[in-house]
Enzyme design. Structure first.
Site, PDB file in Angstrom:
ATOM      1  N   HIS A 156       0.994  -1.318   0.090  1.00 51.21           N
ATOM      2  CA  HIS A 156       0.018  -0.032   0.049  1.00 51.21           C
ATOM      3  C   HIS A 156       0.989   1.235   0.020  1.00 51.21           C
ATOM      4  CE1 HIS A 156       1.166  -0.693   3.990  1.00 51.21           C
ATOM      5  NE2 HIS A 156      -0.140  -0.777   4.558  1.00 51.21           N
ATOM      6  N   TYR A 157       1.944   1.272   0.847  1.00 42.74           N
ATOM      7  CA  TYR A 157       2.783   2.430   0.795  1.00 42.74           C
ATOM      8  C   TYR A 157       3.602   2.509  -0.322  1.00 42.74           C
ATOM      9  CZ  TYR A 157       6.638   5.461   2.725  1.00 42.74           C
ATOM     10  OH  TYR A 157       7.539   6.477   2.905  1.00 42.74           O
ATOM     11  N   SER A 158       4.126   1.484  -0.981  1.00 39.07           N
ATOM     12  CA  SER A 158       4.619   1.366  -2.249  1.00 39.07           C
ATOM     13  C   SER A 158       3.705   2.046  -3.482  1.00 39.07           C
ATOM     14  CB  SER A 158       5.191   0.031  -2.724  1.00 39.07           C
ATOM     15  OG  SER A 158       6.261  -0.450  -1.565  1.00 39.07           O
ATOM     16  N   ALA A 159       2.538   1.741  -3.386  1.00 39.49           N
ATOM     17  CA  ALA A 159       1.847   2.146  -4.363  1.00 39.49           C
ATOM     18  C   ALA A 159       1.478   3.456  -4.438  1.00 39.49           C
ATOM     19  CB  ALA A 159       0.512   1.072  -4.178  1.00 39.49           C
ATOM     20  N   LYS A 161       3.557   5.801  -3.118  1.00 36.82           N
ATOM     21  CA  LYS A 161       4.354   6.567  -3.317  1.00 36.82           C
ATOM     22  C   LYS A 161       4.966   6.554  -4.845  1.00 36.82           C
ATOM     23  CE  LYS A 161       5.438   8.346   0.826  1.00 36.82           C
ATOM     24  NZ  LYS A 161       5.178   9.499   1.076  1.00 36.82           N
TER      25      LYS A 161
END
Length: 250
Positions: A156-159, A161
């Site tokens: 979720h964080y990677s998506a 950012k």
């Protein structure tokens, strides 16, 4: 400390009451800017404004960046105090829990996307028209190397950012002839309280990926953002600047 000239500029930093955001605002104010903290934690705002007041004028606004109405009110409050907005640093964000992608609940996924990506959009949506009126502005979006490489157990964080990177490139191109410059910074891990949200295994994984063998420091992030917020950054827009200790490969 190398000095950039931000005298008379009004600078908003979201999530500016602590961590990277606080260090960024401290550096901008040391360079002459008037500081504006947008944060959701009223107690932290009060503490930060008190400690930053020795550097110049500073204004704190309690704001929920996932709410268009709240962001709109924050713009009104800022304009009411200073009359203009020159710099917007979209720094506020959360890491979220560390799980496999299929283990996240929809609510856990949406929370990170709402704060880390939609919050950037809503702040830009509200501030860009102010900058366009005077044909000048500097926007710096704090993304992450995770948005380039994709960290496991942080989809979720990677998506989110990765979305910030794409949004920065689009917005920068849309504003390219307007005098409003938009860039992003992609840090590896910076030593802040956000590490408390992560498992030790995830922290160890991220450290192992950094060739310099250490995490970044808040003052290093602040130094990069200070230049990107200045008039000296005049022919660079829709771009992404790494702050990863050698981790990023493109």
């Amino acid at each position: 400390m190398n000095q950039v000239d931000l005298k008379g500029r009004v600078a908003i930093v979201t999530g500016g009451a602590r961590g990277i955001g606080y260090a960024i605002l401290q550096r901008l104010m040391a360079s002459g800017a008037k500081g504006v903290i947008w944060d959701r934690d009223a107690t932290a705002i009060a503490s930060a404004t008190a400690s930053l007041s020795s550097l110049g004028e500073v204004h704190g606004v309690e704001v929920d960046i996932t709410s268009a109405d709240s962001v709109g009110e924050a713009v009104k409050s800022t304009l009411g105090r200073f009359g203009t907005i020159d710099i917007l640093v979209n720094n506020a964000g959360i890491a979220g829990a560390n799980k496999k992608a299929w283990e996240y609940t929809p609510e856990e996924w949406r929370l990170v996307i709402d704060i880390d990506l939609t919050g950037v959009f809503l702040c830009c949506r509200a501030v860009v028209p102010v900058m366009l009126e005077k044909q000048y502005g500097r926007i710096v979006n704090i993304a992450s190397v995770a948005g380039k490489e994709g960290n496991p157990n942080a989809s979720h964080y990677s998506a989110a950012k990765a979305g910030v990177i794409g949004f920065t490139k689009s917005l920068g191109k849309e504003l390219a002839t307007s005098g409003v410059i938009v860039n992003a910074v992609t840090p590896a891990v910076i030593e802040t309280d956000i590490l408390k949200q992560l498992t030790q295994a995830h922290i160890d994984y991220m450290l192992s990926k950094i060739p310099m063998g250490r995490f970044g420091k808040t003052n290093e992030a602040a130094a990069m953002v200070a230049w990107l917020s200045s008039e000296d950054c005049s022919f660079t827009t829709a771009s992404v600047f790494d702050l990863s200790g050698g981790r990023a490969t493109y």
